[in-house]
Design a protein around this motif. Structure first.
Motif, PDB file in Angstrom:
ATOM      1  N   GLU A 117       0.826  -1.207   0.000  1.00  0.00           N
ATOM      2  CA  GLU A 117       0.000   0.000   0.000  1.00  0.00           C
ATOM      3  C   GLU A 117       0.863   1.262   0.000  1.00  0.00           C
ATOM      4  O   GLU A 117       2.005   1.262   0.457  1.00  0.00           O
ATOM      5  N   ARG A 118       0.253   2.356  -0.447  1.00  0.00           N
ATOM      6  CA  ARG A 118       0.961   3.624  -0.606  1.00  0.00           C
ATOM      7  C   ARG A 118       0.221   4.726   0.141  1.00  0.00           C
ATOM      8  O   ARG A 118      -0.997   4.874  -0.001  1.00  0.00           O
ATOM      9  N   ILE A 119       0.952   5.496   0.943  1.00  0.00           N
ATOM     10  CA  ILE A 119       0.367   6.620   1.674  1.00  0.00           C
ATOM     11  C   ILE A 119       0.348   7.838   0.757  1.00  0.00           C
ATOM     12  O   ILE A 119       1.391   8.274   0.262  1.00  0.00           O
ATOM     13  N   THR A 120      -0.847   8.384   0.524  1.00  0.00           N
ATOM     14  CA  THR A 120      -0.985   9.537  -0.371  1.00  0.00           C
ATOM     15  C   THR A 120      -1.185  10.847   0.377  1.00  0.00           C
ATOM     16  O   THR A 120      -0.935  11.917  -0.190  1.00  0.00           O
ATOM     17  N   HIS A 121      -1.671  10.783   1.636  1.00  0.00           N
ATOM     18  CA  HIS A 121      -1.914  11.986   2.425  1.00  0.00           C
ATOM     19  C   HIS A 121      -1.578  11.699   3.890  1.00  0.00           C
ATOM     20  O   HIS A 121      -1.956  10.650   4.412  1.00  0.00           O
ATOM     21  N   ILE A 122      -0.911  12.649   4.516  1.00  0.00           N
ATOM     22  CA  ILE A 122      -0.645  12.601   5.956  1.00  0.00           C
ATOM     23  C   ILE A 122      -1.488  13.715   6.575  1.00  0.00           C
ATOM     24  O   ILE A 122      -1.243  14.896   6.339  1.00  0.00           O
ATOM     25  N   VAL A 123      -2.491  13.333   7.356  1.00  0.00           N
ATOM     26  CA  VAL A 123      -3.542  14.250   7.798  1.00  0.00           C
ATOM     27  C   VAL A 123      -3.410  14.480   9.302  1.00  0.00           C
ATOM     28  O   VAL A 123      -3.218  13.527  10.069  1.00  0.00           O
ATOM     29  N   VAL A 124      -3.541  15.738   9.729  1.00  0.00           N
ATOM     30  CA  VAL A 124      -3.358  16.091  11.137  1.00  0.00           C
ATOM     31  C   VAL A 124      -4.593  16.834  11.645  1.00  0.00           C
ATOM     32  O   VAL A 124      -5.076  17.764  10.992  1.00  0.00           O
ATOM     33  N   THR A 125      -5.083  16.426  12.834  1.00  0.00           N
ATOM     34  CA  THR A 125      -6.246  17.096  13.423  1.00  0.00           C
ATOM     35  C   THR A 125      -5.858  18.400  14.108  1.00  0.00           C
ATOM     36  O   THR A 125      -6.579  19.399  14.004  1.00  0.00           O
ATOM     37  N   HIS A 126      -4.741  18.388  14.859  1.00  0.00           N
ATOM     38  CA  HIS A 126      -4.296  19.601  15.548  1.00  0.00           C
ATOM     39  C   HIS A 126      -2.861  19.410  16.016  1.00  0.00           C
ATOM     40  O   HIS A 126      -2.302  18.307  15.917  1.00  0.00           O
ATOM     41  N   THR A 182     -13.491   9.580   0.990  1.00  0.00           N
ATOM     42  CA  THR A 182     -13.445  11.046   0.958  1.00  0.00           C
ATOM     43  C   THR A 182     -13.424  11.568   2.383  1.00  0.00           C
ATOM     44  O   THR A 182     -14.239  11.156   3.217  1.00  0.00           O
ATOM     45  N   LEU A 183     -12.481  12.444   2.689  1.00  0.00           N
ATOM     46  CA  LEU A 183     -12.395  13.087   4.000  1.00  0.00           C
ATOM     47  C   LEU A 183     -12.670  14.578   3.839  1.00  0.00           C
ATOM     48  O   LEU A 183     -12.053  15.237   2.999  1.00  0.00           O
ATOM     49  N   THR A 184     -13.583  15.095   4.666  1.00  0.00           N
ATOM     50  CA  THR A 184     -13.933  16.512   4.633  1.00  0.00           C
ATOM     51  C   THR A 184     -13.621  17.139   5.982  1.00  0.00           C
ATOM     52  O   THR A 184     -14.018  16.607   7.029  1.00  0.00           O
ATOM     53  N   ALA A 185     -12.914  18.263   5.953  1.00  0.00           N
ATOM     54  CA  ALA A 185     -12.520  18.944   7.189  1.00  0.00           C
ATOM     55  C   ALA A 185     -13.721  19.621   7.843  1.00  0.00           C
ATOM     56  O   ALA A 185     -14.546  20.246   7.170  1.00  0.00           O
ATOM     57  N   VAL A 186     -13.805  19.471   9.163  1.00  0.00           N
ATOM     58  CA  VAL A 186     -14.824  20.144   9.975  1.00  0.00           C
ATOM     59  C   VAL A 186     -14.083  20.932  11.049  1.00  0.00           C
ATOM     60  O   VAL A 186     -13.487  20.345  11.962  1.00  0.00           O
ATOM     61  N   HIS A 187     -14.082  22.262  10.923  1.00  0.00           N
ATOM     62  CA  HIS A 187     -13.339  23.089  11.874  1.00  0.00           C
ATOM     63  C   HIS A 187     -14.046  23.091  13.221  1.00  0.00           C
ATOM     64  O   HIS A 187     -15.226  23.448  13.322  1.00  0.00           O
ATOM     65  N   HIS A 231     -10.515  23.161  21.818  1.00  0.00           N
ATOM     66  CA  HIS A 231      -9.347  22.492  22.421  1.00  0.00           C
ATOM     67  C   HIS A 231      -8.085  23.213  21.966  1.00  0.00           C
ATOM     68  O   HIS A 231      -7.203  23.520  22.770  1.00  0.00           O
ATOM     69  N   THR A 232      -7.989  23.458  20.680  1.00  0.00           N
ATOM     70  CA  THR A 232      -7.023  24.398  20.095  1.00  0.00           C
ATOM     71  C   THR A 232      -7.777  25.192  19.032  1.00  0.00           C
ATOM     72  O   THR A 232      -8.808  24.749  18.519  1.00  0.00           O
ATOM     73  N   SER A 233      -7.233  26.335  18.674  1.00  0.00           N
ATOM     74  CA  SER A 233      -7.922  27.170  17.685  1.00  0.00           C
ATOM     75  C   SER A 233      -7.870  26.557  16.291  1.00  0.00           C
ATOM     76  O   SER A 233      -8.706  26.883  15.439  1.00  0.00           O
ATOM     77  N   ASN A 234      -6.886  25.673  16.035  1.00  0.00           N
ATOM     78  CA  ASN A 234      -6.732  25.114  14.690  1.00  0.00           C
ATOM     79  C   ASN A 234      -7.290  23.699  14.570  1.00  0.00           C
ATOM     80  O   ASN A 234      -7.039  23.016  13.572  1.00  0.00           O
ATOM     81  N   HIS A 235      -8.057  23.237  15.552  1.00  0.00           N
ATOM     82  CA  HIS A 235      -8.508  21.839  15.557  1.00  0.00           C
ATOM     83  C   HIS A 235      -9.478  21.550  14.416  1.00  0.00           C
ATOM     84  O   HIS A 235     -10.438  22.277  14.185  1.00  0.00           O
ATOM     85  N   LEU A 236      -9.201  20.445  13.710  1.00  0.00           N
ATOM     86  CA  LEU A 236     -10.074  19.956  12.657  1.00  0.00           C
ATOM     87  C   LEU A 236     -10.502  18.525  12.960  1.00  0.00           C
ATOM     88  O   LEU A 236      -9.681  17.706  13.391  1.00  0.00           O
ATOM     89  N   CYS A 237     -11.764  18.218  12.752  1.00  0.00           N
ATOM     90  CA  CYS A 237     -12.233  16.845  12.658  1.00  0.00           C
ATOM     91  C   CYS A 237     -12.328  16.514  11.166  1.00  0.00           C
ATOM     92  O   CYS A 237     -12.296  17.402  10.315  1.00  0.00           O
ATOM     93  N   ASP A 258      -9.094  15.301  19.396  1.00  0.00           N
ATOM     94  CA  ASP A 258      -9.286  15.495  20.838  1.00  0.00           C
ATOM     95  C   ASP A 258     -10.537  16.305  21.138  1.00  0.00           C
ATOM     96  O   ASP A 258     -10.801  16.618  22.299  1.00  0.00           O
ATOM     97  N   HIS A 259     -11.302  16.660  20.111  1.00  0.00           N
ATOM     98  CA  HIS A 259     -12.489  17.482  20.359  1.00  0.00           C
ATOM     99  C   HIS A 259     -13.541  16.703  21.138  1.00  0.00           C
ATOM    100  O   HIS A 259     -14.148  17.227  22.080  1.00  0.00           O
ATOM    101  N   VAL A 260     -13.763  15.455  20.752  1.00  0.00           N
ATOM    102  CA  VAL A 260     -14.645  14.560  21.506  1.00  0.00           C
ATOM    103  C   VAL A 260     -13.908  13.255  21.699  1.00  0.00           C
ATOM    104  O   VAL A 260     -13.502  12.616  20.722  1.00  0.00           O
ATOM    105  N   MET A 261     -13.729  12.855  22.958  1.00  0.00           N
ATOM    106  CA  MET A 261     -13.069  11.602  23.301  1.00  0.00           C
ATOM    107  C   MET A 261     -14.008  10.781  24.173  1.00  0.00           C
ATOM    108  O   MET A 261     -14.712  11.323  25.028  1.00  0.00           O
ATOM    109  N   GLY A 262     -14.003   9.477  23.976  1.00  0.00           N
ATOM    110  CA  GLY A 262     -14.918   8.636  24.728  1.00  0.00           C
ATOM    111  C   GLY A 262     -14.506   8.376  26.157  1.00  0.00           C
ATOM    112  O   GLY A 262     -15.352   8.096  26.996  1.00  0.00           O
TER     113      GLY A 262
END
Length: 303
Positions: free
Chosen positions: A77-86, A148-153, A157-163, A176-180
């Protein structure tokens, strides 16, 4: 102090050192950075098959990244995107380690804030080296074959947090916006309680079937869980106002009352959340302080 009962999920098998299948589209590998604030450790998610995205590569842990790369490499497999929440150090530093191995772009949240209002330094634990190749904003998407991944600002928790919403499974990677397993620390000046509560309400209006936090188990009843989180925050706000009405004027005194059943080792983090509530209450003109709303100030109700 007893109050709103949040249905925390404390049953979770991290399966360290292996890439575990969560659904046909989602796999997870948990880093060994277990602590009082990271629970079992940071969960790195792999989305897709063949050409995949990696969400939250985790801390500066070469072993974790090596294991992830080797696991995907064995299946070609090949990684095409490295995605960060915050940009906390248990979420984003691994992105740079991973990029050095696979040359995929880092996408998602922007850089970590360095100062807040009045040039106050932000809390410890920020990853100030994070610079994405592509910064995503609310509603922007990326994708691959079958996903498909869509960013939800979701600031708070931080000002730049994305789900990130995975449309194909009505799933949301909630960082970290919602943790169980626990409530989220909201630490001023970058953390903002009114923004955090507003972001919870934003998620409550969505129709996600499941949430995947970076720490801990999936949340399979999002609306119920988020409703309880909001109720808890509003109850805490009312309790803080009650403390002020009783003449408790400092954050330390408020924490001692409201978190009497919590380990003293966690009181500093609790104090940051109390301060976040107080800043919000000052903005609402319900509370005043004897100066800028710094930790050591004295607070009182507005008459």
């Amino acid at each position: 102090m007893a109050g709103v009962s949040i249905p925390f999920i404390r049953d979770f098998d991290p399966r360290y050192g292996s890439l575990a299948e969560v659904t046909p589209l989602i796999r997870r590998m948990v880093a060994t950075n277990k602590s009082a604030f990271t629970a079992w450790g940071s969960g790195t998610y792999v989305v897709g098959r063949g050409a995949v995205a990696v969400i939250d590569p985790g801390p500066d842990d070469a072993r974790h990244i090596d294991t992830l790369v080797a696991s995907l490499g064995r299946s070609g497999e090949r990684i095409t995107h490295i995605v960060v929440t915050h940009t906390h150090i248990d979420h984003s530093p691994g992105a740079r380690l991973l990029q050095a191995r696979v040359a995929a772009p880092i996408v998602g949240c922007g850089p970590h804030a360095r100062v807040g209002p009045n040039d106050e330094p932000v809390e410890e634990g920020g990853d100030f080296e994070h610079t994405p190749d592509t910064e995503l904003h609310d509603g922007e998407s990326l994708g691959g074959k079958g996903w498909t991944l869509t960013a939800v600002h979701t600031p708070g928790h931080t000002s730049n947090h994305l789900c990130y919403a995975l449309a194909e499974e009505r799933a949301l990677f909630s960082g970290d916006h919602v943790m169980g397993w626990s409530t989220t620390v909201v630490s001023p000046p970058d953390g903002d309680m009114p923004h955090y509560i507003a972001s919870l309400r934003k998620l409550l209006a969505r129709e996600d079937a499941v949430l995947y936090p970076t720490h801990g188990a999936p949340i399979n009843a999002p609306k119920t869980f988020i409703t309880q989180l909001i109720a808890h925050r509003l109850e805490r706000e009312a309790q803080i106002l009650g403390c002020l009405a009783d003449g408790l004027t400092t954050i330390d005194d408020i924490v001692k009352r409201l978190y009497a059943d919590v380990s003293p080792a966690l009181h500093p983090a609790a104090g940051r959340s109390v301060r976040a509530h107080l800043i919000g209450l000052i903005d609402q003109e319900r509370v005043k302080s004897d100066g800028a709303a710094a930790y050591a100030r004295h607070f009182s109700l507005r008459s």
